[in-house]
Design a protein around this motif. Structure first.
Motif, PDB file in Angstrom:
ATOM      1  N   ARG A  36       0.862  -1.200   0.000  1.00 19.41           N
ATOM      2  CA  ARG A  36       0.000   0.000   0.000  1.00 19.41           C
ATOM      3  C   ARG A  36       0.883   1.230   0.000  1.00 19.41           C
ATOM      4  O   ARG A  36       1.924   1.255   0.668  1.00 19.41           O
ATOM      5  CB  ARG A  36      -0.863  -0.007   1.274  1.00 19.41           C
ATOM      6  CG  ARG A  36      -2.079  -0.869   1.162  1.00 19.41           C
ATOM      7  CD  ARG A  36      -3.255  -0.136   0.508  1.00 19.41           C
ATOM      8  NE  ARG A  36      -3.880   0.852   1.370  1.00 19.41           N
ATOM      9  CZ  ARG A  36      -3.989   2.143   1.056  1.00 19.41           C
ATOM     10  NH1 ARG A  36      -3.511   2.612  -0.063  1.00 19.41           N
ATOM     11  NH2 ARG A  36      -4.588   2.985   1.895  1.00 19.41           N
ATOM     12  N   GLU A  37       0.491   2.242  -0.740  1.00 20.12           N
ATOM     13  CA  GLU A  37       1.207   3.528  -0.780  1.00 20.12           C
ATOM     14  C   GLU A  37       2.696   3.326  -1.072  1.00 20.12           C
ATOM     15  O   GLU A  37       3.557   3.875  -0.389  1.00 20.12           O
ATOM     16  CB  GLU A  37       1.012   4.304   0.523  1.00 20.12           C
ATOM     17  CG  GLU A  37      -0.426   4.756   0.742  1.00 20.12           C
ATOM     18  CD  GLU A  37      -0.985   5.603  -0.408  1.00 20.12           C
ATOM     19  OE1 GLU A  37      -0.251   6.448  -0.938  1.00 20.12           O
ATOM     20  OE2 GLU A  37      -2.162   5.393  -0.775  1.00 20.12           O
ATOM     21  N   ALA A  52       1.921   4.623  -5.444  1.00 17.49           N
ATOM     22  CA  ALA A  52       0.789   3.837  -5.953  1.00 17.49           C
ATOM     23  C   ALA A  52      -0.118   3.534  -4.777  1.00 17.49           C
ATOM     24  O   ALA A  52       0.367   3.132  -3.716  1.00 17.49           O
ATOM     25  CB  ALA A  52       1.294   2.535  -6.561  1.00 17.49           C
ATOM     26  N   ARG A  53      -1.420   3.727  -4.978  1.00 20.46           N
ATOM     27  CA  ARG A  53      -2.327   3.352  -3.879  1.00 20.46           C
ATOM     28  C   ARG A  53      -2.089   1.878  -3.531  1.00 20.46           C
ATOM     29  O   ARG A  53      -2.055   1.508  -2.365  1.00 20.46           O
ATOM     30  CB  ARG A  53      -3.799   3.572  -4.276  1.00 20.46           C
ATOM     31  CG  ARG A  53      -4.236   5.009  -4.574  1.00 20.46           C
ATOM     32  CD  ARG A  53      -4.187   5.937  -3.381  1.00 20.46           C
ATOM     33  NE  ARG A  53      -2.888   6.528  -3.179  1.00 20.46           N
ATOM     34  CZ  ARG A  53      -2.394   7.608  -3.797  1.00 20.46           C
ATOM     35  NH1 ARG A  53      -3.110   8.246  -4.654  1.00 20.46           N
ATOM     36  NH2 ARG A  53      -1.171   8.062  -3.521  1.00 20.46           N
ATOM     37  N   VAL A  54      -1.941   1.035  -4.578  1.00 15.70           N
ATOM     38  CA  VAL A  54      -1.608  -0.379  -4.361  1.00 15.70           C
ATOM     39  C   VAL A  54      -0.574  -0.783  -5.406  1.00 15.70           C
ATOM     40  O   VAL A  54      -0.709  -0.429  -6.582  1.00 15.70           O
ATOM     41  CB  VAL A  54      -2.852  -1.297  -4.519  1.00 15.70           C
ATOM     42  CG1 VAL A  54      -2.470  -2.763  -4.366  1.00 15.70           C
ATOM     43  CG2 VAL A  54      -3.934  -0.913  -3.518  1.00 15.70           C
ATOM     44  N   LEU A  55       0.460  -1.488  -4.969  1.00 12.77           N
ATOM     45  CA  LEU A  55       1.416  -2.078  -5.921  1.00 12.77           C
ATOM     46  C   LEU A  55       1.316  -3.588  -5.804  1.00 12.77           C
ATOM     47  O   LEU A  55       1.357  -4.128  -4.692  1.00 12.77           O
ATOM     48  CB  LEU A  55       2.853  -1.643  -5.610  1.00 12.77           C
ATOM     49  CG  LEU A  55       3.884  -2.304  -6.540  1.00 12.77           C
ATOM     50  CD1 LEU A  55       3.929  -1.609  -7.903  1.00 12.77           C
ATOM     51  CD2 LEU A  55       5.280  -2.304  -5.936  1.00 12.77           C
ATOM     52  N   ALA A  56       1.157  -4.270  -6.942  1.00 11.82           N
ATOM     53  CA  ALA A  56       1.125  -5.733  -6.956  1.00 11.82           C
ATOM     54  C   ALA A  56       2.280  -6.240  -7.811  1.00 11.82           C
ATOM     55  O   ALA A  56       2.460  -5.786  -8.943  1.00 11.82           O
ATOM     56  CB  ALA A  56      -0.208  -6.220  -7.532  1.00 11.82           C
ATOM     57  N   GLU A  57       3.052  -7.160  -7.241  1.00 10.55           N
ATOM     58  CA  GLU A  57       4.155  -7.788  -7.987  1.00 10.55           C
ATOM     59  C   GLU A  57       3.896  -9.297  -8.003  1.00 10.55           C
ATOM     60  O   GLU A  57       4.408 -10.042  -7.158  1.00 10.55           O
ATOM     61  CB  GLU A  57       5.494  -7.433  -7.337  1.00 10.55           C
ATOM     62  CG  GLU A  57       5.773  -5.932  -7.430  1.00 10.55           C
ATOM     63  CD  GLU A  57       7.051  -5.502  -6.729  1.00 10.55           C
ATOM     64  OE1 GLU A  57       8.045  -5.210  -7.407  1.00 10.55           O
ATOM     65  OE2 GLU A  57       7.030  -5.455  -5.481  1.00 10.55           O
ATOM     66  N   PRO A  58       3.063  -9.748  -8.965  1.00  9.40           N
ATOM     67  CA  PRO A  58       2.685 -11.157  -8.996  1.00  9.40           C
ATOM     68  C   PRO A  58       3.867 -12.036  -9.412  1.00  9.40           C
ATOM     69  O   PRO A  58       4.686 -11.637 -10.229  1.00  9.40           O
ATOM     70  CB  PRO A  58       1.573 -11.203 -10.047  1.00  9.40           C
ATOM     71  CG  PRO A  58       1.812 -10.018 -10.912  1.00  9.40           C
ATOM     72  CD  PRO A  58       2.452  -8.970 -10.054  1.00  9.40           C
ATOM     73  N   GLY A  93       0.448  10.754  -6.994  1.00  8.80           N
ATOM     74  CA  GLY A  93       0.517   9.302  -7.088  1.00  8.80           C
ATOM     75  C   GLY A  93      -0.492   8.740  -8.068  1.00  8.80           C
ATOM     76  O   GLY A  93      -1.073   9.474  -8.873  1.00  8.80           O
ATOM     77  N   VAL A  94      -0.703   7.439  -7.996  1.00  4.04           N
ATOM     78  CA  VAL A  94      -1.527   6.745  -8.987  1.00  4.04           C
ATOM     79  C   VAL A  94      -2.717   6.082  -8.306  1.00  4.04           C
ATOM     80  O   VAL A  94      -2.551   5.234  -7.417  1.00  4.04           O
ATOM     81  CB  VAL A  94      -0.665   5.698  -9.744  1.00  4.04           C
ATOM     82  CG1 VAL A  94      -1.523   4.881 -10.696  1.00  4.04           C
ATOM     83  CG2 VAL A  94       0.463   6.391 -10.498  1.00  4.04           C
TER      84      VAL A  94
END
Ligand SMILES: Cc1cc2nc3c(=O)[nH]c(=O)nc-3n(C[C@H](O)[C@H](O)[C@H](O)COP(=O)(O)OP(=O)(O)OC[C@H]3O[C@@H](n4cnc5c(N)ncnc54)[C@H](O)[C@@H]3O)c2cc1C
Length: 325
Positions: A36-37, A52-58, A93-94
Motif C-alpha cells: 500500500r502507498e 501507488a495506492r496499491v502495488l502488486a508484484e505477482p 501518485g496513482v
C-alpha cells in the motif's frame, strides 16, 4: 491502461484500499508481493512523483490473473509499470493498482533450436542485448542503452539507431484485463511509432523474437560498443525519461526545441537538457509539477515560433496529458 474509471471515488478512503489489499492477499501465493502507498519515484528513471495506492508484484500467471480479475470485477483501474523509463508519475501518485512484473519468473531468455528466442516481459533490454550478443544472435544491438524492459519496449515499440522492437517480434503473449491469455502473431498486431494498439488494454507477458542472423559474438560486441559511445556523446547523464516529445513527421523534436532557444530552460528542479533538447532532466528535487510546467512552456514556445504541436512521448502514468496541458 485502465479497467474503467468509475471506481474508486476520488479520493477513495484509505480503508477501501486496505480492504482491497486484504481481499487480494488471500488469493495470491506467498511469493507475490502487495504493498500500500508504495513510492514510485525510485522505480522510474526520472525520479519524480508520488505513490501507488496499491502495488502488486505477482510471481506468476495465476497470481496475475487473480489481480486482474479482482480489479475488473470491482472496476478498479490497473496500470502496468515496466522499468519506469518512459513515465512521468504525478505528484499525487496513482489511483489504482499498479502491476509490476519484477519477479524473476517474468525475466526468461530461452533460445530455441531454430534460432528464435523466447523472452519474458520483465527481462531488462540491457540483459536481452547482452545475452543475445553472447549467443551470437544479431539484430538486438540497438536495444543497448534503452533502459526499459521487454514489456515496456513492446508497448512503446521502442526504437533506436534505425531498429524497432517489432522488427524482432514473431509472436507476442498477452493477457487481457479479464485474465484471458492469447498468443498474437506479428501480422495481427497494430503497431506504429511508439505504440502497440493491442497493449492499450492488455498486459504483454513475453514475445518470441527472431534474430536477423547468427554471427560471431565479437562482431556483435563491436556494434554494441559503437552504439554505446554514440549515446554517451549525445545524451545527458542526469535522471530523465528519455525523449520527452515524439518526433513530428519529417523533423526531430530536439532540433525544433533547440532552434526555439529552449536548451537550459529551467522550472524548479526540471531543465531542458543543454546536451539534448528533447530530454527534460531532473537536476535534483524536481517535482512532477515542475516537469509538467516545463513541458507546457516548451510546447507553447514551439507552437508559437514554429507552428508545430509537439506531442509527449513520455506517458503521464495513470493520468491523461490532455488534463494538464
Ligand atoms: C536515458 C534514456 C534513453 C532512452 N532511449 C530510448 C530510445 O533510444 N528509444 C526508445 O524507444 N525509447 C527510449 N527511452 C524510453 C524508454 O526506455 C522506452 O520507451 C522503454 O521501452 C520503456 O520501457 P519500460 O519497461 O521502462 O516501460 P515503462 O516506462 O515502465 O512503461 C511504458 C509504457 O509501457 C507500459 N508497459 C510496461 N510494461 C508492460 C507490459 N508488460 N505490458 C503492457 N504494457 C506495459 C506501461 O504501462 C506504460 O504505458 C529512453 C529512456 C531513457 C531514460
Amino acid at each position: 491502461m485502465t479497467a474503467t474509471t468509475t471506481w474508486p471515488p476520488r479520493p477513495a478512503a484509505p480503508a477501501e484500499w486496505d480492504a482491497l489489499v486484504a481481499d487480494l492477499r488471500v488469493k495470491l501465493s506467498a511469493e507475490s508481493r502487495l504493498a500500500r502507498e508504495e513510492p514510485l519515484a525510485s522505480r522510474t528513471t526520472l525520479r519524480v512523483g508520488g505513490a501507488a495506492r496499491v502495488l502488486a508484484e505477482p510471481a506468476g500467471v495465476a497470481d496475475l490473473q487473480a489481480v486482474l480479475r479482482l480489479a475488473t470485477s470491482r472496476e478498479v483501474p490497473v496500470f502496468i509499470l515496466g522499468r519506469g523509463s518512459n513515465l512521468l508519475v504525478p505528484d499525487e501518485g496513482v489511483e489504482g493498482i499498479v502491476v509490476a512484473l519484477t519477479h524473476e519468473n517474468w525475466a526468461a531468455f530461452t533460445p530455441r533450436e531454430d534460432g528464435r528466442v523466447w523472452v519474458g516481459a520483465g527481462l531488462r533490454l540491457k540483459t536481452l542485448c547482452g545475452l543475445a550478443a553472447k549467443a551470437g544472435l544479431q539484430g538486438f544491438e540497438f536495444l543497448e542503452g534503452i533502459p526499459g524492459s521487454v514489456g515496456g519496449a513492446l508497448r512503446m515499440n521502442a526504437g533506436a539507431m534505425g531498429g524497432w522492437m517489432f522488427d524482432l517480434v514473431d509472436k507476442m503473449l498477452v493477457i487481457s484485463l479479464a485474465g484471458e491469455l492469447a498468443t498474437l502473431p506479428r501480422a495481427a498486431l497494430r503497431v506504429e511509432y511508439r505504440h502497440c494498439g493491442e497493449l492499450d488494454a492488455a498486459v504483454a507477458l513475453g514475445a518470441l523474437l527472431r534474430p536477423a542472423a547468427r554471427i560471431e559474438a565479437e562482431a556483435i560486441g563491436r556494434q554494441i560498443d559503437v552504439y554505446r559511445r554514440k549515446r554517451h556523446e549525445t545524451q545527458p547523464r542526469e535522471p530523465s525519461a528519455g525523449c520527452m516529445f515524439k518526433n513530428p513527421s519529417g523533423t526531430s523534436a530536439g532540433r525544433l526545441i533547440d532552434e526555439c532557444g529552449l536548451k537550459g530552460e529551467r522550472i524548479g528542479g526540471a531543465q531542458v537538457s543543454p546536451v539534448h533538447a528533447n530530454f527534460i532532466v531532473n537536476l535534483g528535487g524536481a517535482t512532477a509539477a515542475d516537469v509538467i510546467a516545463l513541458v507546457r512552456r516548451v510546447r507553447y514556445r514551439v507552437r508559437d515560433l514554429r507552428g508545430v504541436d509537439l506531442q509527449p512521448e513520455v506517458l503521464f502514468f495513470g493520468r491523461r496529458w490532455e488534463d494538464v496541458l
